[in-house]
Scaffold this motif. Structure first.
Motif, PDB file in Angstrom:
ATOM      1  N   ARG A  89       0.813  -1.298   0.121  1.00  0.00           N
ATOM      2  CA  ARG A  89       0.141  -0.062  -0.095  1.00  0.00           C
ATOM      3  C   ARG A  89       0.885   1.235   0.171  1.00  0.00           C
ATOM      4  O   ARG A  89       0.244   2.322  -0.141  1.00  0.00           O
ATOM      5  N   HIS A  90       2.112   1.311   0.202  1.00  0.00           N
ATOM      6  CA  HIS A  90       3.032   2.354   0.333  1.00  0.00           C
ATOM      7  C   HIS A  90       3.873   2.371  -0.949  1.00  0.00           C
ATOM      8  O   HIS A  90       4.860   3.037  -0.697  1.00  0.00           O
ATOM      9  N   VAL A  91       3.932   1.302  -2.024  1.00  0.00           N
ATOM     10  CA  VAL A  91       4.878   1.331  -3.068  1.00  0.00           C
ATOM     11  C   VAL A  91       4.894   2.720  -3.663  1.00  0.00           C
ATOM     12  O   VAL A  91       6.102   3.165  -3.753  1.00  0.00           O
ATOM     13  N   LEU A  92       3.806   3.504  -3.851  1.00  0.00           N
ATOM     14  CA  LEU A  92       4.040   4.803  -4.617  1.00  0.00           C
ATOM     15  C   LEU A  92       4.789   6.015  -3.763  1.00  0.00           C
ATOM     16  O   LEU A  92       5.648   6.464  -4.310  1.00  0.00           O
ATOM     17  N   ASP A  93       4.392   5.570  -2.411  1.00  0.00           N
ATOM     18  CA  ASP A  93       5.050   6.693  -1.744  1.00  0.00           C
ATOM     19  C   ASP A  93       6.394   6.347  -1.522  1.00  0.00           C
ATOM     20  O   ASP A  93       7.301   7.466  -1.452  1.00  0.00           O
ATOM     21  N   VAL A  94       7.117   5.007  -1.261  1.00  0.00           N
ATOM     22  CA  VAL A  94       8.473   4.701  -1.303  1.00  0.00           C
ATOM     23  C   VAL A  94       9.101   5.073  -2.658  1.00  0.00           C
ATOM     24  O   VAL A  94      10.090   5.718  -2.647  1.00  0.00           O
ATOM     25  N   ARG A  95       8.575   5.235  -3.671  1.00  0.00           N
ATOM     26  CA  ARG A  95       9.088   5.228  -5.222  1.00  0.00           C
ATOM     27  C   ARG A  95       9.313   6.919  -5.189  1.00  0.00           C
ATOM     28  O   ARG A  95      10.213   7.272  -5.664  1.00  0.00           O
ATOM     29  N   ALA A  96       8.510   7.619  -4.560  1.00  0.00           N
ATOM     30  CA  ALA A  96       8.497   9.092  -4.628  1.00  0.00           C
ATOM     31  C   ALA A  96       9.805   9.547  -4.000  1.00  0.00           C
ATOM     32  O   ALA A  96      10.452  10.744  -4.346  1.00  0.00           O
ATOM     33  N   VAL A  97      10.459   8.934  -2.851  1.00  0.00           N
ATOM     34  CA  VAL A  97      11.417   9.273  -2.035  1.00  0.00           C
ATOM     35  C   VAL A  97      12.698   8.509  -2.370  1.00  0.00           C
ATOM     36  O   VAL A  97      13.795   8.767  -1.746  1.00  0.00           O
ATOM     37  N   LEU A  98      12.435   7.560  -3.468  1.00  0.00           N
ATOM     38  CA  LEU A  98      13.724   6.549  -3.456  1.00  0.00           C
ATOM     39  C   LEU A  98      15.077   7.332  -3.940  1.00  0.00           C
ATOM     40  O   LEU A  98      16.238   7.040  -3.537  1.00  0.00           O
ATOM     41  N   ALA A  99      14.803   8.267  -4.985  1.00  0.00           N
ATOM     42  CA  ALA A  99      15.786   8.810  -5.603  1.00  0.00           C
ATOM     43  C   ALA A  99      16.558   9.551  -4.730  1.00  0.00           C
ATOM     44  O   ALA A  99      17.845   9.698  -4.578  1.00  0.00           O
ATOM     45  N   ALA A 100      15.989  10.587  -3.973  1.00  0.00           N
ATOM     46  CA  ALA A 100      16.606  11.286  -2.819  1.00  0.00           C
ATOM     47  C   ALA A 100      17.324  10.714  -1.891  1.00  0.00           C
ATOM     48  O   ALA A 100      18.385  11.179  -1.233  1.00  0.00           O
ATOM     49  N   THR A 101      16.733   9.385  -1.417  1.00  0.00           N
ATOM     50  CA  THR A 101      17.252   8.808  -0.401  1.00  0.00           C
ATOM     51  C   THR A 101      18.338   8.047  -0.885  1.00  0.00           C
ATOM     52  O   THR A 101      19.611   7.968  -0.271  1.00  0.00           O
ATOM     53  N   ALA A 102      18.407   7.449  -2.069  1.00  0.00           N
ATOM     54  CA  ALA A 102      19.752   6.849  -2.509  1.00  0.00           C
ATOM     55  C   ALA A 102      20.806   7.476  -2.955  1.00  0.00           C
ATOM     56  O   ALA A 102      21.949   7.124  -2.507  1.00  0.00           O
ATOM     57  N   ASN A 103      20.546   8.722  -3.287  1.00  0.00           N
ATOM     58  CA  ASN A 103      21.796   9.611  -3.682  1.00  0.00           C
ATOM     59  C   ASN A 103      21.270  11.224  -3.332  1.00  0.00           C
ATOM     60  O   ASN A 103      20.955  11.714  -4.218  1.00  0.00           O
ATOM     61  N   PRO A 104      21.430  11.419  -2.058  1.00  0.00           N
ATOM     62  CA  PRO A 104      21.006  12.687  -1.641  1.00  0.00           C
ATOM     63  C   PRO A 104      21.364  13.953  -2.360  1.00  0.00           C
ATOM     64  O   PRO A 104      20.794  15.174  -2.641  1.00  0.00           O
ATOM     65  N   GLU A 105      22.726  13.793  -2.603  1.00  0.00           N
ATOM     66  CA  GLU A 105      23.560  14.977  -3.103  1.00  0.00           C
ATOM     67  C   GLU A 105      23.151  15.148  -4.847  1.00  0.00           C
ATOM     68  O   GLU A 105      23.215  16.171  -5.266  1.00  0.00           O
ATOM     69  N   HIS A 106      22.933  13.936  -5.184  1.00  0.00           N
ATOM     70  CA  HIS A 106      22.580  13.910  -7.014  1.00  0.00           C
ATOM     71  C   HIS A 106      21.238  13.200  -7.080  1.00  0.00           C
ATOM     72  O   HIS A 106      21.491  12.320  -7.891  1.00  0.00           O
ATOM     73  N   SER A 107      19.884  13.574  -6.559  1.00  0.00           N
ATOM     74  CA  SER A 107      19.034  12.993  -6.814  1.00  0.00           C
ATOM     75  C   SER A 107      18.432  12.732  -8.167  1.00  0.00           C
ATOM     76  O   SER A 107      17.799  11.729  -8.658  1.00  0.00           O
ATOM     77  N   THR A 108      18.747  13.654  -9.143  1.00  0.00           N
ATOM     78  CA  THR A 108      18.063  13.670 -10.440  1.00  0.00           C
ATOM     79  C   THR A 108      19.215  12.851 -11.299  1.00  0.00           C
ATOM     80  O   THR A 108      18.746  12.520 -12.545  1.00  0.00           O
ATOM     81  N   GLU A 109      20.033  12.212 -10.795  1.00  0.00           N
ATOM     82  CA  GLU A 109      20.939  11.285 -11.504  1.00  0.00           C
ATOM     83  C   GLU A 109      20.650   9.735 -11.056  1.00  0.00           C
ATOM     84  O   GLU A 109      21.398   8.898 -11.040  1.00  0.00           O
ATOM     85  N   VAL A 110      19.493   9.645 -10.626  1.00  0.00           N
ATOM     86  CA  VAL A 110      19.004   8.302 -10.174  1.00  0.00           C
ATOM     87  C   VAL A 110      17.814   7.921 -10.875  1.00  0.00           C
ATOM     88  O   VAL A 110      16.798   8.673 -11.055  1.00  0.00           O
ATOM     89  N   GLN A 111      17.846   6.818 -11.357  1.00  0.00           N
ATOM     90  CA  GLN A 111      16.342   6.175 -12.018  1.00  0.00           C
ATOM     91  C   GLN A 111      15.709   5.233 -11.072  1.00  0.00           C
ATOM     92  O   GLN A 111      16.366   4.114 -10.436  1.00  0.00           O
ATOM     93  N   VAL A 112      14.400   5.326 -10.870  1.00  0.00           N
ATOM     94  CA  VAL A 112      13.512   4.529 -10.167  1.00  0.00           C
ATOM     95  C   VAL A 112      12.521   3.760 -11.066  1.00  0.00           C
ATOM     96  O   VAL A 112      11.835   4.470 -11.981  1.00  0.00           O
TER      97      VAL A 112
END
Length: 402
Positions: free
Chosen positions: A236-259
């Motif tokens: 039930r939280h898949v979409l919520d997790v997906r929304a923050v994954l990029a920033a969590t995986a690479n906080p300094e360069h979240s735009t360089e992450v593909q989810v």
């Protein structure tokens, strides 16, 4: 002498009479009828087979994904502003694991090593197989399974042991994992301890040779950066997790992450299938059109051959409308025969192919109904001109022709 006015009124043809008259015309030319109906049947079978096989394939894929779960999210590095390949931080897994609704995290890391069947294979013939470092919990989170041998464990992850993906094993000619089964990997021999089955949720594993994370760093020059992080989250939280994954995986360069998630791959596959289906449906439509031309050709020849019959019927009181109705009925009956045969053939082809693939046979009702409607439309259009031509003949003209 008085004539009863009612006797001058031509008798009306009942629906049963129309079918009998049309059927009599078809029975007199069985071979020609068969060939014309066959052309329509091929077109209908082609269209129905395309729709049925595509629907059966999608239903099977949906079923397998539902069984494996669609709560899997994958994180991978993208590109920076200058188009250069980026990489995920070494701590990406640990940071993602801190998200409250994430249930498990695992990863693989791409190495520069190559794998070959033996040490005599030329370096350029690697077969497109990638060598990746893998965490021990990869199978559970990525929805993969071992079909021969075992998965990596605390002991084998530190030594030259490898588990091959399904397609990688096939390309290397490895049918099963055995103690004496070895491959040439990274300039040294690795023992094949396991072979995976196909991984629907992580198809990139199918063409991979998977080794332990420690041995990859010690012997293959692996830099330790994960290239794919597999994340399981509460449904039930898949979409919520997906929304923050990029920033969590690479906080300094979240735009360089593909989810992405498996449903995205499914949507892309279905879009591809839809394009292919449209192409094949177009080919089926061409075949159906050719069948309609065959019907029209047969009906035109039938009118020319049956001029004496038309003239006799006109002289006995048949109206132009009844002659026209007779030939339209023949065309519709011919098309209906072809359509029914095509539907049966299309269902048979779909059922046979689905059984061969181990799928459940799925043929949409709209496809079957649409096939029959298309058939009748083709029959009506193909028979209209010959019917009008037959109706325009006068009795004297038709009877006087040789």
């Amino acid at each position: 002498m008085l004539t009863d006015p009612a006797a001058l009124v031509p008798a009306r043809l009942s629906p049963g009479d129309v079918i009998r008259v049309g059927g009599a015309g078809l029975r007199s030319r069985p071979l020609r009828v068969f060939l014309s109906a066959l052309g329509i049947a091929i077109g209908i079978a082609a269209m129905l087979g395309v729709v049925g096989i595509s629907a059966s394939s999608r239903e099977d894929l949906d079923r397998r994904l539902a069984a494996l779960g669609t709560n899997l999210l994958t994180v991978s590095p993208g590109q920076d502003l200058f188009g250069k390949a980026s990489h995920l931080p070494a701590e990406a897994e640990r940071m993602i694991g801190r998200i409250g609704t994430v249930t498990s995290v695992t990863a693989t890391g791409m190495t520069q090593a190559k794998v070959y069947r033996n040490d005599r294979v030329p370096p350029g013939e690697s077969g497109g197989i990638s060598v990746q470092a893998a965490r021990l919990n990869l199978l559970r989170d990525a929805g993969a399974a071992v079909v021969s041998g075992t998965w990596l464990n605390e002991a084998t992850r530190r030594y030259p042991a490898v588990v091959l993906g399904a397609k990688a094993a096939d390309r290397l000619g490895v049918t099963r994992a055995e103690p004496e089964q070895r491959v040439w990997l990274g300039g040294r021999w690795f023992t094949v301890v396991g072979v995976l089955g196909l991984a629907p949720l992580a198809p990139e594993l199918d063409t991979s040779a998977l080794v332990g994370w420690p041995v990859a760093r010690e012997r293959l020059g692996f830099d330790g950066y994960p290239t794919t992080v597999y994340t399981r989250a509460e449904e039930r939280h898949v979409l919520d997790v997906r929304a923050v994954l990029a920033a969590t995986a690479n906080p300094e360069h979240s735009t360089e992450v593909q989810v992405s998630r498996p449903s995205d791959a499914l949507a892309a596959k279905q879009a591809t299938d839809a394009t292919l289906s449209a192409l094949l449906l177009g080919l089926g439509g061409v075949a159906l059109l050719v069948g309609g031309v065959g019907v029209a050709n047969m009906m035109v020849i039938s009118v020319l051959e049956r001029r004496a019959e038309i003239g006799l019927r006109r002289s006995l009181g048949a109206t132009r409308g009844q002659i026209r109705l007779q030939f339209v009925a023949e065309s519709q009956l011919l098309s209906a025969l072809g359509g029914a045969g095509g539907v049966l053939l299309g269902l048979g082809v779909t059922a046979g192919y689905a059984a061969y693939q181990g799928w459940r046979t799925v043929v949409p009702v709209w496809a079957t109904a649409g096939a029959m409607i298309a058939t009748l439309l083709i029959g009506g259009i193909a028979g209209f001109y010959p019917a009008v031509r037959a109706a325009r003949m006068s009795p004297t003209e038709a009877l006087s022709m040789p």
